[in-house]
Design a protein around this motif. Structure first.
Motif, PDB file in Angstrom:
ATOM      1  N   HIS A 212      35.020  38.676  23.320  1.00 45.47           N
ATOM      2  CA  HIS A 212      35.140  37.905  24.557  1.00 45.47           C
ATOM      3  C   HIS A 212      35.329  39.050  25.768  1.00 45.47           C
ATOM      4  O   HIS A 212      36.019  40.016  25.354  1.00 45.47           O
ATOM      5  N   PRO A 213      34.448  38.728  26.713  1.00 46.02           N
ATOM      6  CA  PRO A 213      34.460  39.867  27.873  1.00 46.02           C
ATOM      7  C   PRO A 213      35.675  39.683  28.687  1.00 46.02           C
ATOM      8  O   PRO A 213      35.530  40.496  29.677  1.00 46.02           O
ATOM      9  N   LEU A 214      36.800  39.324  28.487  1.00 41.17           N
ATOM     10  CA  LEU A 214      37.830  38.963  29.274  1.00 41.17           C
ATOM     11  C   LEU A 214      38.207  40.541  29.848  1.00 41.17           C
ATOM     12  O   LEU A 214      38.595  40.828  30.872  1.00 41.17           O
ATOM     13  N   PRO A 215      38.471  41.436  28.577  1.00 37.60           N
ATOM     14  CA  PRO A 215      39.151  42.887  29.069  1.00 37.60           C
ATOM     15  C   PRO A 215      38.126  43.307  30.007  1.00 37.60           C
ATOM     16  O   PRO A 215      38.358  44.146  30.840  1.00 37.60           O
ATOM     17  N   ALA A 216      36.696  43.435  29.677  1.00 34.38           N
ATOM     18  CA  ALA A 216      35.881  44.058  30.485  1.00 34.38           C
ATOM     19  C   ALA A 216      35.876  43.527  32.026  1.00 34.38           C
ATOM     20  O   ALA A 216      35.576  43.944  32.996  1.00 34.38           O
ATOM     21  N   MET A 217      35.973  42.250  32.061  1.00 40.30           N
ATOM     22  CA  MET A 217      36.189  41.295  33.163  1.00 40.30           C
ATOM     23  C   MET A 217      37.443  42.033  34.062  1.00 40.30           C
ATOM     24  O   MET A 217      37.293  42.149  35.415  1.00 40.30           O
ATOM     25  N   LEU A 218      38.368  42.034  33.289  1.00 36.29           N
ATOM     26  CA  LEU A 218      39.768  42.508  34.210  1.00 36.29           C
ATOM     27  C   LEU A 218      39.403  43.880  34.426  1.00 36.29           C
ATOM     28  O   LEU A 218      39.735  44.380  35.728  1.00 36.29           O
ATOM     29  N   ASP A 219      38.837  44.625  33.654  1.00 32.85           N
ATOM     30  CA  ASP A 219      38.655  46.004  34.254  1.00 32.85           C
ATOM     31  C   ASP A 219      37.642  46.105  35.206  1.00 32.85           C
ATOM     32  O   ASP A 219      37.867  47.143  36.016  1.00 32.85           O
ATOM     33  N   ALA A 220      36.835  45.265  35.557  1.00 31.48           N
ATOM     34  CA  ALA A 220      35.732  45.131  36.512  1.00 31.48           C
ATOM     35  C   ALA A 220      36.423  44.838  37.913  1.00 31.48           C
ATOM     36  O   ALA A 220      35.835  45.103  38.897  1.00 31.48           O
ATOM     37  N   GLY A 221      37.622  44.324  37.712  1.00 27.44           N
ATOM     38  CA  GLY A 221      38.336  43.915  38.888  1.00 27.44           C
ATOM     39  C   GLY A 221      38.531  42.422  39.225  1.00 27.44           C
ATOM     40  O   GLY A 221      38.629  42.243  40.306  1.00 27.44           O
ATOM     41  N   LEU A 222      37.942  41.851  38.282  1.00 32.06           N
ATOM     42  CA  LEU A 222      37.507  40.303  38.610  1.00 32.06           C
ATOM     43  C   LEU A 222      38.772  39.507  38.457  1.00 32.06           C
ATOM     44  O   LEU A 222      39.556  40.071  37.644  1.00 32.06           O
ATOM     45  N   LEU A 223      38.921  38.530  39.341  1.00 32.69           N
ATOM     46  CA  LEU A 223      40.334  37.956  39.518  1.00 32.69           C
ATOM     47  C   LEU A 223      40.341  36.583  38.259  1.00 32.69           C
ATOM     48  O   LEU A 223      39.604  35.514  38.714  1.00 32.69           O
ATOM     49  N   CYS A 224      40.454  37.033  37.254  1.00 33.37           N
ATOM     50  CA  CYS A 224      40.189  36.087  36.046  1.00 33.37           C
ATOM     51  C   CYS A 224      41.797  35.411  35.855  1.00 33.37           C
ATOM     52  O   CYS A 224      42.688  36.019  36.219  1.00 33.37           O
ATOM     53  N   THR A 225      41.530  34.037  35.475  1.00 32.37           N
ATOM     54  CA  THR A 225      42.664  33.416  35.030  1.00 32.37           C
ATOM     55  C   THR A 225      42.268  32.874  33.651  1.00 32.37           C
ATOM     56  O   THR A 225      41.032  32.786  33.118  1.00 32.37           O
ATOM     57  N   VAL A 226      43.565  32.559  32.682  1.00 32.48           N
ATOM     58  CA  VAL A 226      43.329  31.981  31.350  1.00 32.48           C
ATOM     59  C   VAL A 226      43.659  30.504  31.188  1.00 32.48           C
ATOM     60  O   VAL A 226      44.783  30.270  31.718  1.00 32.48           O
ATOM     61  N   ASN A 227      42.773  29.684  30.746  1.00 28.67           N
ATOM     62  CA  ASN A 227      42.998  28.181  30.789  1.00 28.67           C
ATOM     63  C   ASN A 227      42.669  27.583  29.417  1.00 28.67           C
ATOM     64  O   ASN A 227      42.136  28.365  28.711  1.00 28.67           O
TER      65      ASN A 227
END
Ligand code: HPA
Ligand code: ZN
Length: 330
Positions: free
Chosen positions: A253-268
């Motif tokens: 899953h790209p979640l770690p890469a997305m957070l590293d990129a600075g995206l405002l991610c939420t988990v649902n």
């Protein structure tokens, strides 16, 4: 005690557990083409979004009365509360019910039986987001918005869901303009199975404030930069992505890469009865499989409250955020 969080991507119809489906089927005299809950669970093997949607719409046949919708929402809120959800922004799909002869009022008043007292019964604040089915026509969406007008004090915003590919956001330009004119907040599913260009369109044409899923933004560097710059929240659903094969495995899953990129991610959780877990289960899964640090998990929880539609009650948002900062991981 679980990490406090807001759930921002949750289809209430997707919380229909097999046991409740059979109970409601019996109560309403509706037949189900499955012998029992085990046989129904066997059907929870999906190839893609459409194969899931087929079952999701089929099982809705058991939802008929206000009491059914109230029971469904109460069951969800109890599970969510137990997993640390403090605030839930809940999608519902009125067209899927109206098409079966269940009126908008039955759905909204029924859900409200649970939502209207959820703070007292479950300690969870709630909002409702009405979704348009993107594989239905734009005219049908406009009729749905019209049917919702008597209930707008109970609906915070509009969303867009169901089969994505071939149904680009631009199809719903007019109904989103009308929704904005009524003071409704706007979100849309985009970039789950559909291309990154659908995310751009949802932002530019529909004026969405959050993107549901948005996973495929990672294929477009300029889009990622924009989402970071504009602080556009993405409501990711990791277990859903695995079950619907948007990713091969949770470990990919790209979640770690997305957070590293600075995206405002939420988990649902998306459709927790079908995808193997509620909000806390999704947090636990990304923690153990993706090795997210405690500070990353805290960031995800913080983001969930920052991205929630709590502008009418900033005191509450501040209270929830303070709970996140004070949380001690066990
Ligand atoms: N994607 C699109 N539409 C949906 C979903 C989903 O995961 N769940 C319920 N409707
Ligand atoms: Zn969804």
């Amino acid at each position: 005690m679980p990490l406090p969080k807001a759930e921002l991507h949750l289809h209430i119809e997707g919380t229909l557990e097999p046991e409740l489906a059979f109970a409601l089927a019996a109560r309403n005299g509706v037949g189900l083409p499955y012998a029992d809950t085990d046989e129904l669970r066997e059907a929870y093997r999906f190839e893609d979004l459409q194969s899931f949607l087929n079952l999701y719409y089929e099982l809705m046949a058991v939802l008929r009365t206000e009491r059914d919708f109230g029971d469904l929402a109460d069951a969800y809120l109890a599970r969510a509360a137990a997993q640390g959800v403090r605030h839930a922004e809940i999608f519902f799909d009125p067209q899927a019910h109206i098409a079966r002869g269940v009126a908008m009022g039955t759905v909204v008043e029924g859900l409200w039986r649970a939502l209207g007292r959820s703070e007292q019964t479950h300690g969870v604040s709630t909002q409702l987001i009405m979704c348009f089915l993107r594989d239905e026509s734009a005219e049908s969406a406009m009729e749905t918005l019209e049917a919702a007008k008597p209930y707008l004090d109970r609906i915070v915003g509009v969303g867009l869901d169901s089969a994505e590919v071939g149904h680009p956001p631009v199809k719903f330009r007019e109904v989103y303009e009308a929704a904005a004119g009524l003071g409704l907040r706007r979100v849309a599913h985009a970039g789950e199975e559909g291309p990154p260009s659908y995310i751009v369109e949802a932002l530019d044409v529909l004026g969405v404030e959050r993107v549901d899923h948005g996973l495929r933004c990672m294929e477009d560097e300029a889009l990622v930069e924009r989402l970071v710059r504009e602080r556009v929240p993405l409501t990711l659903c990791p277990l859903s992505n695995v079950r619907l094969r948007a990713v091969d495995a949770l470990a990919d899953h790209p979640l770690p890469a997305m957070l590293d990129a600075g995206l405002l991610c939420t988990v649902n959780s998306d459709d927790p009865a079908y995808f193997g877990g509620y909000a806390g289960d999704n947090f636990d899964a990304v923690r153990s499989t993706l090795g997210l640090s405690e500070e990353r998990l805290r960031e995800l929880a913080r983001n969930s409250f920052l991205a929630s539609f709590l502008e009418h009650d900033e005191e509450r948002r501040a209270r929830y955020l303070a709970e996140v900062e004070a949380y001690e991981f066990g």
